[in-house]
Design a protein around this motif. Structure first.
Motif: not given
Length: 130
Positions: A12-14, A43-46, A50-52, A57-58
């Motif tokens: 959802a965040l992605a 900023g949204a692209l970065v 970062a979310v991906l 990592l999760y």
């Protein structure tokens, strides 16, 4: 499936980051003077990247990903199968009294003599019913 809600949250965040990037990039594309839209798009692209990365990592550190295989629990042996406790009557493991069963013939291999009386009997039965 333990962390399924967390995976949904990451997706959802992605999606939100991707939508924000798309809207901001379109705003900047049509109005090159609007630098706020450019900054918002970058900023949204970065944030999306970062979310991906955090999601990757999760997944890599998730406990179910590195779960050890289960140990098979063995059942207790039957008391008569232990050495020294032999059963009185031992059966022969083979069954000579049973003969192999021949395979059933294909329905089209039946002879016509068998089909005709069966069809006649069926028609006669339906006439009696009808």
């Amino acid at each position: 499936m333990r962390g399924y809600a967390v995976h949904l949250l990451f997706h959802a965040l992605a999606v939100v980051c991707g939508a924000a990037f798309g809207v901001a990039a379109v705003l900047w594309w049509f109005d090159r003077e609007n630098y706020n839209a450019l900054y918002l798009a970058v900023g949204a692209l970065v944030m999306g990247v970062a979310v991906l990365l955090i999601q990757a990592l999760y997944i890599a550190t998730e406990p179910s990903a590195r779960r050890r295989p289960r140990q098979v629990q063995r059942a207790e042996p039957h008391p008569l199968s232990q050495p020294g406790m032999q059963s009185v009557d031992r059966r022969n493991p083979t069954r000579p009294e049973m003969e192999p069963v021949s395979p059933q013939p294909h329905p089209e291999q039946f002879d016509q003599e068998t089909k005709t009386p069966a069809l006649e009997a069926l028609e006669e039965h339906s006439r009696r019913q009808g």
